[in-house]
Write an enzyme that holds these catalytic residues in place. Structure first.
Site, mmCIF file in Angstrom:
data_model
loop_
_atom_site.group_PDB
_atom_site.id
_atom_site.type_symbol
_atom_site.label_atom_id
_atom_site.label_comp_id
_atom_site.label_asym_id
_atom_site.label_seq_id
_atom_site.Cartn_x
_atom_site.Cartn_y
_atom_site.Cartn_z
ATOM 1 N N GLY A 1 38.337 44.481 33.126
ATOM 2 C CA GLY A 1 39.041 43.292 32.635
ATOM 3 C C GLY A 1 40.200 43.708 31.766
ATOM 4 N N CYS B 1 35.027 50.450 33.698
ATOM 5 C CA CYS B 1 36.211 50.328 32.831
ATOM 6 C C CYS B 1 35.892 49.460 31.603
ATOM 7 C CB CYS B 1 37.377 49.787 33.651
ATOM 8 S SG CYS B 1 38.950 50.014 32.832
ATOM 9 N N TYR B 2 36.403 48.248 31.521
ATOM 10 C CA TYR B 2 36.074 47.393 30.367
ATOM 11 C C TYR B 2 34.559 47.248 30.236
ATOM 12 C CZ TYR B 2 35.746 43.162 27.456
ATOM 13 O OH TYR B 2 35.428 42.246 26.483
ATOM 14 N N HIS C 1 37.931 53.188 38.482
ATOM 15 C CA HIS C 1 37.539 52.068 39.347
ATOM 16 C C HIS C 1 37.004 52.579 40.691
ATOM 17 C CE1 HIS C 1 39.014 48.665 36.972
ATOM 18 N NE2 HIS C 1 39.860 49.556 36.477
ATOM 19 N N GLU D 1 35.740 50.897 42.997
ATOM 20 C CA GLU D 1 35.888 49.898 44.055
ATOM 21 C C GLU D 1 37.215 49.965 44.790
ATOM 22 O OE1 GLU D 1 35.904 49.489 40.847
ATOM 23 O OE2 GLU D 1 37.174 47.842 40.164
ATOM 24 N N ASP E 1 36.597 29.433 60.357
ATOM 25 C CA ASP E 1 35.613 28.993 59.368
ATOM 26 C C ASP E 1 34.830 27.765 59.808
ATOM 27 O OD1 ASP E 1 36.973 30.974 58.129
ATOM 28 O OD2 ASP E 1 38.009 29.688 56.703
ATOM 29 N N LYS F 1 35.815 36.468 54.525
ATOM 30 C CA LYS F 1 36.308 36.212 55.880
ATOM 31 C C LYS F 1 35.772 37.200 56.921
ATOM 32 C CE LYS F 1 39.524 33.661 58.006
ATOM 33 N NZ LYS F 1 39.766 32.237 57.720
#
Ligand code: XMP
Length: 515
Positions: free
Chosen positions: A58, A85-86, A172, A174, A230, A371
C-alpha cells in the site's frame, strides 16, 4: 454466494495497485482467494476459515496518522500470514521491529540473495531478480524473527517468525518482474498454509450449480444475453442448475456489430434450446437516439430503453423471481474500493437499477471470478470458443463509438470499418493477443484526394489495447505494416472514409472507449 472449496486464502487490501494481481497469482495456483478491506472484523475473518492471510502492499507509511491498520489480533489467530511490502512493515510495526523512511525510495529491479532456502523460499535460485517499490523499509527485526533473504539495499528483504507462522517480504512477488515470485507464493500457499490447489473450473461449476439449485428452488429466472462472454457463461451456469426455469432474453438494440445479432441468435438458440427470446428493438433505439450527441445522454437513453424493452418481455413470463447477471470480480472490487476509480467516469452497465425496479432477486454466479477464469468456466460448460474469445463490447454498443449523432447510415459505415479491422487482426493472429480492438467514427470530415478527385469525407479511429481486466490498459503495439494494410483496405473498401488514425493513448488518463 460462497462457492469456495477447502482452499481459502484471504487477502487484506491496504491500497496497493497490485492487490488484484496477488489474487490472480493465488488463483492461478488453483487456490481460491478473496480480497477484503484491511479493516474487516476478526469475527468476519474467522467465518472464512482461511488457511492463510496475505497483507497487501500500500502507498501509506505505518507512521501516517491515517495509516490503514488492521485489528492487531490478526497476529494472534495462529493462521499463517504473509506481509508484502507495507504488509511486512505492518508486521514489524505491531511486533516491535523498526520501520524507517528509507533515505531514497527504492523502485525497480533488485537481486535477492537467499540465506535460507526453506519453506517460503524453497526451490528459489540462490540469486534471483525481484521487484521493489517502497519508501519505508525495515531497520530492525522484531523479536523472534530471522532473515531469509536480502538485497543490496534491504537487509530484511524476506523475514520470518516460523514459530508464529509470520512471514514478510519487502519486494513484490506478485508482479512479473519478480522472476520466481510465483514459486514464493506457491510455497506460502502450499508449504506454509497447507493448501491443496483443488480450485478448478470443474469444482467451481459443480459447487455453483448445486448452490443455485438450492437457492432458486422452483422459481423462475431471467437473464439478458448480450452476446458477450459474461452473460453467456452466467446464463449457462444457471441453465445447468435449473434448466427450463431460466428464460434468456436477447435484445437486438441495432447497435451491434456487423452480423453480430444473427450470430448471437444462432449460437444461443442452439445452446439454450428454446429458452431464448429475441426482441428486435433496433428501430425504437434509433428513434430515441435521434438528434442526441452527448455521450452521457446517449448512455442514459440506451440504458432506459433497454430496461423498458426487457421489462416488457419479463412481464410475459409468470413467476419470475430472479435476475441473472454476469457481474465479475473486478466490478465488485471496483465498486467497494474506496477510490472507486471509474464508477463516476461513465455510466456503465445497461441493466443497472433493473433488479430494484422489477423487484427481482439477483443471481450473480461470476461475482468471484476474473475474466480469464470466466472463459475457463465457459469452456467447461461447452460454450463455443468464438463467444468465449470475443472481445468485451460495451452495453451501449456502437452508439458510444459514433461520436456525434447515431444514424443508420453512420452505423452501417462504422460496421464495415470495424469488420475489416477485426478481420485483418484475426487473419494475422493479433485478435487473441489484444484485450479489445474496435473502430470509432469521428464527427469531423477531412480533405483527401482519390484518383484526380478532391474528397471531403469521414475520419475513423482505430483502437487496440492490451489489458488484464479493462481497469487499466495500454495501446497495442500493432506492427506498422499491419496498420498500413488495414488503413488501405478501409479507405479503398468503405465509401465515405478517406482517413484512418490509430489511437496511442493508455488508460489512464484516457479510457478504452471514446465516449
Ligand atoms: P472504459 O471506456 O471505461 O471501458 O475504459 C472499460 C471496459 O468497459 C467496457 N465498457 C462497458 N461495458 N457497459 C458495459 O458492459 C458499458 O456501458 C460500458 N462502457 C465501457 C469497455 O468496452 C472496456 O472493455
Amino acid at each position: 454466494m460462497k462457492t469456495h472449496p477447502e482452499d481459502f486464502i484471504l487477502i487484506l487490501d491496504f491500497g496497493s495497485q497490485y492487490t488484484q494481481l496477488i489474487a490472480r497469482r493465488i488463483r492461478e495456483l488453483g487456490v481460491y482467494c478473496e480480497i477484503k478491506p484491511f479493516n474487516i472484523a476478526i469475527e468476519e475473518i474467522l467465518t472464512y476459515r482461511p488457511q492463510g492471510i496475505i497483507l497487501s502492499g500500500g502507498p501509506s507509511s505505518v507512521y501516517d496518522s491515517d495509516a490503514p491498520l488492521p485489528d492487531p489480533k490478526i497476529l494472534e489467530l495462529n493462521i499463517p500470514l504473509l506481509g508484502i511490502c507495507y504488509g511486512l512493515q505492518l508486521l514489524a510495526h505491531f511486533l516491535g521491529g523498526k520501520v524507517e523512511s528509507a533515505a531514497r525510495r527504492e523502485y525497480g529491479l533488485a537481486q535477492l540473495k537467499i540465506d535460507q532456502n526453506e519453506d517460503l523460499l524453497k526451490n528459489v535460485s540462490q540469486l534471483t531478480q525481484v521487484w521493489m517499490s517502497h519508501g519505508d523499509a525495515l531497520h530492525a527485526l522484531p523479536a523472534g524473527f530471522q532473515v531469509l533473504a536480502e538485497t543490496a539495499n534491504s537487509k530484511f528483504a524476506a523475514v520470518a517468525n516460523r514459530e508464529r507462522k509470520l512471514y514478510g517480504v519487502q519486494f513484490h512477488p506478485e508482479v512479473a518482474h519478480t522472476v520466481e515470485g510465483k514459486t514464493i507464493l506457491r510455497n506460502f500457499a502450499f508449504e506454509i498454509c497447507g493448501c491443496k490447489g483443488t480450485w478448478t473450473p470443474e469444482s467451481f461449476v459443480a459447487a455453483t450449480v448445486a448452490e443455485i439449485k438450492e437457492k432458486v428452488g422452483k422459481a423462475h429466472a431471467i437473464c439478458a444475453l448480450s452476446g458477450g462472454v459474461d452473460s453467456a457463461v452466467a446464463a449457462a451456469l444457471v441453465q445447468r442448475a435449473i434448466g427450463g426455469q431460466l428464460t434468456c432474453v436477447f435484445v437486438d438494440t441495432g447497435l451491434l456489430r456487423k452480423g453480430e445479432a444473427q450470430s448471437v441468435k444462432d449460437t444461443f438458440d442452439n445452446y439454450f434450446q428454446g429458452n431464448l427470446v429475441v426482441v428486435d428493438a433496433a428501430r425504437l433505439f434509433l428513434k430515441r437516439l435521434s438528434g442526441v450527441t452527448h455521450p452521457e445522454e446517449k448512455r442514459k437513453i440506451i440504458g432506459n430503453t433497454f430496461i423498458e424493452v426487457f421489462e416488457k418481455e419479463a412481464e410475459k413470463i409468470s413467476g419470475v423471481e430472479y435476475l441473472v447477471q454476469g457481474t465479475l470480480y473486478p466490478d465488485v472490487i471496483e465498486s467497494v474500493s474506496t477510490q472507486g476509480p471509474s464508477a463516476t467516469i461513465k455510466t456503465h452497465h445497461n441493466v443497472g437499477g433493473l433488479p430494484e425496479r422489477m423487484n427481482l432477486k439477483l443471481i450473480e454466479p461470476l461475482r468471484e471470478l476474473f475474466k480469464d477464469e470466466v472463459r475457463r468456466v465457459g469452456q467447461q460448460l461447452g460454450i463455443p470458443d468464438k463467444i468465449l474469445r470475443r472481445h468485451p463490447f460495451p452495453g451501449p454498443g456502437l452508439a458510444v463509438r459514433i461520436l456525434g449523432e447515431v444514424t443508420e447510415e453512420r452505423l452501417n459505415l462504422l460496421r464495415e470499418v470495424d469488420w475489416i479491422f477485426i478481420e485483418e487482426l484475426r487473419r494475422r493472429g493479433w485478435y487473441d493477443q489484444v484485450w479489445q480492438a474496435f473502430a470509432v467514427l469521428l464527427p469531423v470530415k477531412t480533405v483527401g484526394v482519390m484518383g484526380d478527385q478532391r474528397t471531403y469525407e469521414n475520419v475513423v479511429g482505430l483502437r487496440a489495447v492490451t489489458s488484464l481486466d479493462g481497469m487499466t490498459a495500454d495501446w497495442a503495439r500493432l506492427p506498422y505494416d499491419l496498420l498500413g494494410a488495414i488503413s488501405n483496405r478501409i479507405i479503398n473498401e468503405v465509401r465515405g472514409v478517406n482517413r484512418v488514425v490509430y489511437d496511442v493513448s493508455s488508460k489512464p488518463p484516457s479510457t478504452i472507449e471514446w465516449e
